[in-house]
Write an enzyme that holds these catalytic residues in place. Structure first.
Site, PDB file in Angstrom:
ATOM      1  N   ASP A 156       0.807  -0.948   0.216  1.00 25.31           N
ATOM      2  CA  ASP A 156       0.075   0.026  -0.105  1.00 25.31           C
ATOM      3  C   ASP A 156       0.870   1.160  -0.022  1.00 25.31           C
ATOM      4  O   ASP A 156       2.202   1.193   0.208  1.00 25.31           O
ATOM      5  CB  ASP A 156      -0.907  -0.053   1.253  1.00 25.31           C
ATOM      6  N   ASP A 183      -0.360   5.336   0.911  1.00 28.87           N
ATOM      7  CA  ASP A 183      -0.564   5.857   1.983  1.00 28.87           C
ATOM      8  C   ASP A 183      -0.735   5.419   3.394  1.00 28.87           C
ATOM      9  O   ASP A 183      -1.588   4.440   3.833  1.00 28.87           O
ATOM     10  CB  ASP A 183      -1.887   6.861   1.747  1.00 28.87           C
ATOM     11  N   ARG A 197     -13.728  11.232  -0.978  1.00 28.41           N
ATOM     12  CA  ARG A 197     -13.724  11.875   0.204  1.00 28.41           C
ATOM     13  C   ARG A 197     -14.341  13.320   0.203  1.00 28.41           C
ATOM     14  O   ARG A 197     -15.155  13.823   1.018  1.00 28.41           O
ATOM     15  CB  ARG A 197     -12.083  11.961   0.608  1.00 28.41           C
ATOM     16  N   LYS A 239      -5.749  19.695  -5.995  1.00 33.81           N
ATOM     17  CA  LYS A 239      -5.226  19.045  -4.939  1.00 33.81           C
ATOM     18  C   LYS A 239      -3.922  18.178  -5.016  1.00 33.81           C
ATOM     19  O   LYS A 239      -2.892  18.321  -4.467  1.00 33.81           O
ATOM     20  CB  LYS A 239      -6.162  18.448  -4.286  1.00 33.81           C
TER      21      LYS A 239
HETATM   22  C1  XBP Z   1      -5.177   6.259   0.639  1.00 32.05           C
HETATM   23  C2  XBP Z   1      -6.529   7.288   0.272  1.00 32.05           C
HETATM   24  C3  XBP Z   1      -6.182   8.181  -0.397  1.00 32.05           C
HETATM   25  C4  XBP Z   1      -5.542   9.476  -0.099  1.00 32.05           C
HETATM   26  C5  XBP Z   1      -5.666  10.414  -1.194  1.00 32.05           C
HETATM   27  O1  XBP Z   1      -5.908   4.920   0.876  1.00 32.05           O
HETATM   28  O2  XBP Z   1      -7.378   6.936   0.799  1.00 32.05           O
HETATM   29  O3  XBP Z   1      -7.072   8.537  -1.137  1.00 32.05           O
HETATM   30  O4  XBP Z   1      -5.800   9.844   1.069  1.00 32.05           O
HETATM   31  O5  XBP Z   1      -5.144  10.190  -2.478  1.00 32.05           O
HETATM   32  P1  XBP Z   1      -5.095   3.478   1.084  1.00 32.05           P
HETATM   33  P2  XBP Z   1      -6.023  10.921  -3.987  1.00 32.05           P
HETATM   34  O6  XBP Z   1      -3.827   4.110   1.744  1.00 32.05           O
HETATM   35  O7  XBP Z   1      -5.915   2.561   1.896  1.00 32.05           O
HETATM   36  O8  XBP Z   1      -4.833   3.080  -0.623  1.00 32.05           O
HETATM   37  O9  XBP Z   1      -6.599  12.177  -3.339  1.00 32.05           O
HETATM   38  O10 XBP Z   1      -5.110  11.001  -4.960  1.00 32.05           O
HETATM   39  O11 XBP Z   1      -7.244   9.909  -4.033  1.00 32.05           O
HETATM   40 MG    MG Z   2      -2.702   3.131   3.519  1.00 33.91          MG
END
Ligand code: XBP
Ligand code: MG
Length: 264
Positions: free
Chosen positions: A15, A17, A62, A91
């Site tokens: 993963d 983020d 979101r 963003k």
């Molecule tokens: C990560 C996310 C992402 C980021 C934002 O979830 O939810 O949406 O917060 O990225 P995970 P974008 O780690 O479970 O994949 O704004 O590019 O969508």
């Molecule tokens: Mg994550």
């Protein structure tokens, strides 16, 4: 790289983020706020509110959730989906700026583990909800431009219809790798991520992050504070610590985990 399907571990799926890097509080969140300001909106996502909004994965999703719950007037906008997409593009621009400034480092053990896996001929892949450019820029500004090519598959963003907790992105990555889930491990940081990887049949290791440490990680093979380094060992929060030859997560530990659980 090895194509041997009977090797206990063929690939590790990361993963992004919260797992590769702590991107949310001081990365995505300020980037959303900067975009809101540029669009003349009086929205502000503070640290606490952002924690609540993280239950919805995906930036566009979101924003829509926030509108429905906290700013319903925006529902009357014409072409709402297009407007959200534009806001989200802005963003992304701010987020990429933050990455370029080198403000978002990799979490402990990530660079080391990636190198070890490559040395052992174990494939590496990405399975994330975030936008593809965010992934490639994070890799470029932390591990160097060529690191993008180290990954056999990068699955990101809108490439699948349903984001995590749906298993779609893991299914897509496994299909591209032409591997069965029982030969792979996922590394995640969140409950949504774990639901996604488990639904795709993947053994999963969780390294908790600031926003996720009190979530439910039932079903994870191991839950730790981070992957750790030889000189900075992680705390094991749950799971079978006996797989660890060392006190930190290295490529050999992951192979041991696969062997042990295969024999059960
Ligand atoms: C990560 C996310 C992402 C980021 C934002 O979830 O939810 O949406 O917060 O990225 P995970 P974008 O780690 O479970 O994949 O704004 O590019 O969508
Ligand atoms: Mg994550």
């Amino acid at each position: 790289m090895s194509q041997n399907k009977i090797a206990p571990l063929s690939a590790v799926l990361f993963d992004v983020d919260g797992t590769l890097a702590d991107t949310e509080r001081d990365g995505h969140r300020p980037a959303f706020n900067a975009a809101f300001q540029e669009f003349g909106l009086n929205w502000y996502w503070d640290v606490e509110l952002y924690g609540k909004l993280l239950q919805i994965t995906g930036g566009k999703e979101r924003i829509r959730f926030y509108i429905e719950k906290y700013a319903p007037n925006a529902l009357n906008r014409e072409n709402l989906s297009d407007w959200i997409a534009e806001l989200h593009k802005t963003k992304t621009r701010y987020f990429l700026d933050l990455l370029e400034k080198g403000n978002i480092p990799l979490r402990p053990g990530i660079a080391r583990l990636i190198n070890e896996l490559r040395q052992q001929g174990i494939k590496i892949a990405i399975a994330t909800t975030t936008t593809l450019e965010n992934v490639t820029s994070l890799l470029k500004f932390t591990l160097g431009e060529e690191s993008i090519n180290w990954f056999d598959v990068i699955g990101a963003g809108d490439i699948v219809p349903q984001k995590k907790p749906a298993p779609d992105i893991y299914h897509w990555v496994l299909e591209q790798l032409a591997l069965q889930p029982q030969y792979c491990i996922a590394i995640e940081d969140s409950e949504n991520g774990l639901k996604s990887s488990l639904s795709a049949g993947l053994k999963t290791i969780i390294t908790v992050s600031e926003y996720t440490h009190s979530q439910n990680f039932h079903g994870a093979a191991l839950v730790l504070t981070d992957l750790g380094e030889p000189d900075k060992q992680p705390t094991i929060l749950s799971g079978d610590a006996s797989i660890l030859n060392n006190k930190w997560i290295d490529a050999n530990n992951l192979v041991t985990l696969m062997e042990k659980t295969r024999n059960n």
